[in-house]
Write an enzyme that holds these catalytic residues in place. Structure first.
Site, PDB file in Angstrom:
ATOM      1  CB  SER A   1       6.630   6.018  -1.081  1.00 27.47           C
ATOM      2  OG  SER A   1       7.724   4.763   0.138  1.00 27.47           O
TER       3      SER A   1
ATOM      4  CG  HIS B   1      11.821   7.184   0.166  1.00 30.34           C
ATOM      5  ND1 HIS B   1      11.508   6.231  -1.006  1.00 30.34           N
ATOM      6  CD2 HIS B   1      10.584   5.962   0.682  1.00 30.34           C
ATOM      7  CE1 HIS B   1      10.830   5.868  -1.288  1.00 30.34           C
ATOM      8  NE2 HIS B   1      10.054   5.765  -0.673  1.00 30.34           N
TER       9      HIS B   1
END
Ligand SMILES: *[C@@H]1O[C@H](CO)[C@@H](O)[C@H](O)[C@H]1NC(C)=O
Ligand SMILES: *[C@@H]1O[C@H](CO)[C@@H](O)[C@H](O)[C@H]1NC(C)=O
Ligand SMILES: *[C@@H]1O[C@H](CO)[C@@H](O)[C@H](O)[C@H]1NC(C)=O
Ligand SMILES: *[C@@H]1O[C@H](CO)[C@@H](O)[C@H](O)[C@H]1NC(C)=O
Ligand SMILES: *[C@@H]1O[C@H](CO)[C@@H](O)[C@H](O)[C@H]1NC(C)=O
Length: 502
Positions: A260, A465
Site C-alpha cells: 500500500s 487490500h
C-alpha cells in the site's frame, strides 16, 4: 429528507462530543434523534436490505452534499437547525478550537479476547515470543524524525549470522511493522522470508507507534504532523536504506517489499532520488498505490473537499489522523452491518478505508490487529491521497492550491512524480477486490515501468487490500509467488505479461 440527514449527522456528533459544545441542543431533541436512528435501522432491516447498501444509496451522498456548506442555499432556506450546525462548524474553524479532535473518543475498547498476551506486546516482543531473534534500531532522518527499524537478522534455527540476502518491508497507511508479523510464524511474511534465508528489516513510518518522536519538535504540534508520504519518500526511506547499507556494507543489495503506502513511497523516492534505483536490488509492490482513478474506499468521499484544506484539517483533526476520529466513526457506523464483530472491525479505520473480506479473514487475529492498528498517520497524508483521487490520473506532490503551489514549487500546480525515471526492476502484485489499488490503476502504472518484472494478479476475486497481510491463504496466494519472484525474477525481466484469471 435532507433535514433528517442533518439531524443524523448532528446525532452522531452529539454521541461523541463533549456536552459543552452542544449545549444549544435541547435534550428532548437528542432523544428524538436517537429514536430516529433506531427507527431507520429497523426500517432498513424490515425491508430486507443491507444497511450498507442503504447507507451508500441514501445517506452517504446526501451527507456529502450537505457538508459542502453551500452558503447560497443556506440563505435561501434558512432553517434553524441548518444554521446552527453551520455556525457550530464555522465557530470551530474561527476560534481554532480543535473541536473534532476533542470529540473523538479515547481508544475504543473492544470485547476482545484478553487472553492473547500478544495484544500488549510490541513488534520485537512478538518476534521474540515466537523464538526468533529480534532487534530494534534507531534511525534519525535529516529533518529530525526519530524512526525505529525492527529486524529479524537470522532464522530460528541458525545460531550465527551467516551472510544473508536482505529484505526491507514497508507497511502501508495507518500501519506499522507489527502488520507483517501479526499472522504468526507459520503465515507472517517476515518469518517466511527469514526461513528462506533473508535478513529481514521492518520499517516504521514517521508518526506511527514506533516512530512518534523528533529531535526538537513536540509530537502534539502541527509542525510534527506536517508531512505526507512525500516527506516519507524524501527523508524516511533514504535514511532507512542508508542505515541498512552502513550496517551491511554497500554491496548488500536490498530487496524492497512494500504494501500500500509502502509502495507509494517507493515510487515517489525512485522517481525523485533516482540514484536509489542503483542501490536497491528490486522492488516488490503488494497492492501498489500510485495512480488513483478507480477507488472504492470511502477515502474518495474526502476527495471532493481536498481543495479546501482548512476545512478538511478541521474536520479530521489537523495533526494526527485520529484512529477514533469522529468522522471515520460516522462512516464506519453507517457503512457496516451492525453486529458485534462487524462493528469492531468497522470501527477500526484501517478496515473502513481498506475494505474487508470475510472469507479470507482469520477472526482469531482480530484482537491482535485491533490492538496494533491503526498505528498512526498524519491527516495531511490522507488528504494527499484524497487529492490524488480528485486529480484522477496524476501521481503528484501535495497540492497547496494555486498560490501555495507557486510559493512551494514555483508552479501553479504541484509537480508530478516522473514515474518514467524509475529504472529499478519492479514486480507489481495486485488483486481485484482492492478498494485502493484497482486493476486499471495498477495496469496503468505497470506499462510505464522501465524495468517491469511481472504484474501478478492474485487468483482470488475476493482478495482485498489488507488480505496481503492477513489473509488465511496469503502464503499460497501471494507469498509463494513473491518468493519465486525474489529468487529468479530480477536477472531476467520478462516482457509485459499480465496474468489472466480463470
Ligand atoms: C420512538 O418513538 C416511537 C413513536 O413516537 C415510540 O413508539 C417508541 O417507543 C420510541 N422508542 C424509543 C426507544 O424511545
Ligand atoms: C448552491 O445552492 C444554490 C441553490 O440551491 C445552487 O443554485 C448553486 O449552484 C449551489 N452552489 C454550489 C457551489 O453548489
Ligand atoms: C527448527 O528446529 C526445531 C527443533 O530443533 C525443528 O523442530 C524445526 O523443524 C526446525 N525448523 C526449521 C524451519 O528448520
Ligand atoms: C509545512 O510543510 C510545508 C512543506 O514542507 C512548508 O512549506 C510549511 O512551511 C510547513 N508549515 C508549517 C507550519 O510548518
Ligand atoms: C488463525 O490465526 C490463529 C492465531 O494466529 C492460528 O492459530 C490459526 O491457525 C489461524 N487459522 C487459519 C485458518 O489460518
Amino acid at each position: 429528507m435532507k433535514l433528517y440527514v442533518l439531524l443524523f449527522t448532528v446525532f452522531i456528533l452529539i454521541q461523541y462530543s463533549d456536552s459543552r459544545y452542544v449545549d444549544w441542543l435541547p435534550q428532548n431533541l437528542v432523544d428524538r434523534f436517537t429514536n430516529k436512528t433506531s427507527q431507520i435501522t429497523n426500517y432498513v432491516r424490515e425491508k430486507g436490505r443491507s444497511l450498507k447498501q442503504f447507507y451508500v444509496e441514501n445517506v452517504r451522498n446526501r451527507i456529502t452534499s450537505y457538508l459542502t456548506f453551500n452558503q447560497t442555499e443556506l440563505n435561501d432556506k434558512p432553517t434553524r437547525m441548518k444554521r446552527k450546525f453551520h455556525d457550530y462548524l464555522e465557530d470551530a474553524r474561527a476560534t481554532d478550537k480543535k473541536v473534532f479532535d476533542v470529540i473523538a473518543p479515547e481508544k475504543i475498547e473492544h470485547p476482545c479476547n484478553d487472553n492473547d498476551p500478544g495484544i500488549h506486546m510490541t513488534t520485537p516482543q512478538l518476534i521474540a515470543l515466537h523464538g526468533y531473534p529480534s532487534e530494534s534500531h534507531t534511525v534519525v532522518t535529516s529533518d529530525g524524525y526519530i524512526l525505529t527499524l525492527h529486524r529479524i537478522p537470522y532464522s530460528k534455527n541458525s545460531t550465527k549470522m551467516s551472510p544473508r540476502k536482505t529484505a526491507l518491508l514497508h507497511h502501508g497507511l495507518l500501519g506499522s511493522s507489527a502488520d507483517w508479523i501479526i499472522p504468526g510464524p507459520e503465515k507472517g511474511l517476515p518469518y517466511i522470508l527469514s526461513e528462506a534465508g533473508y535478513d529481514v528489516w521492518l520499517a516504521n513510518v514517521r508518526g506511527n507507534t514506533y516512530s512518534k518522536a523528533h529531535v526538537s519538535l513536540n509530537t502534539d504540534t502541527f509542525e510534527f504532523w506536517n508531512f505526507t508520504f512525500h516527506e516519507v519518500s524524501q527523508y524516511d526511506l533514504p535514511a532507512v536504506i542508508d542505515y541498512i547499507m552502513d550496517i551491511k556494507g554497500w554491496d548488500a543489495k536490498i530487496n524492497y517489499i512494500g504494501h500500500s503506502m509502502g509502495t507509494t513511497v517507493l515510487f515517489a523516492m525512485l522517481s525523485t532520488k533516482t540514484h536509489y534505483n542503483k542501490v536497491l536490488r528490486a522492488g516488490f509492490a503488494l497492492a501498489p498505490v500510485a495512480y488513483m482513478t478507480d477507488i472504492k474506499s470511502p477515502i474518495h468521499l474526502l476527495a471532493k473537499y481536498s481543495d479546501n484544506l482548512g476545512y478538511l484539517l478541521k474536520l479530521l483533526g489537523a495533526n494526527e489522523f485520529l484512529p477514533a476520529n469522529a468522522v471515520l466513526r460516522w462512516l464506519s457506523k453507517h457503512a457496516c452491518e451492525i453486529n458485534q464483530l462487524e462493528e469492531a472491525i468497522c470501527e477500526n479505520s484501517m478496515f473502513v478505508l481498506c475494505g474487508h473480506d470475510e472469507k479470507q479473514f482469520n477472526k482469531s487475529l482480530l484482537p491482535l490487529i485491533l490492538s496494533h492498528d491503526p498505528a498512526g498517520a498524519s491527516t495531511k497524508t490522507l488528504i494527499h491521497y484524497a487529492q490524488e483521487i480528485r486529480t484522477a490520473g496524476r501521481f503528484q506532490q501535495f497540492d497547496y492550491g494555486p498560490e501555495g503551489n507557486l510559493k512551494q514549487y514555483g508552479t501553479p500546480s504541484p509537480p508530478q512524480y516522473p514515474v518514467h525515471k524509475i529504472t529499478l526492476p519492479i514486480a507489481l502484485i495486485s488483486s481485484q477486490n482492492d478498494w485502493l489499488a484497482s486493476d486499471v490503476d495498477v495496469t496503468n502504472l505497470y506499462v510505464q515501468l522501465v524495468n517491469p518484472i511481472e504484474h501478478y494478479i492474485v487468483p482470488l476475486k475476493e482478495f482485498n487490500h489488507v488480505d496481503f497481510l492477513w489473509a488465511i491463504d496469503a502464503r499460497k496466494l501471494v507469498y509463494d509467488k513473491l518468493l519465486d519472484l525474489l529468487e529468479e525474477g530480477v536477472s531476467n525481466p520478462s516482457p509485459y505479461t499480465l496474468q489472466q484469471l480463470d
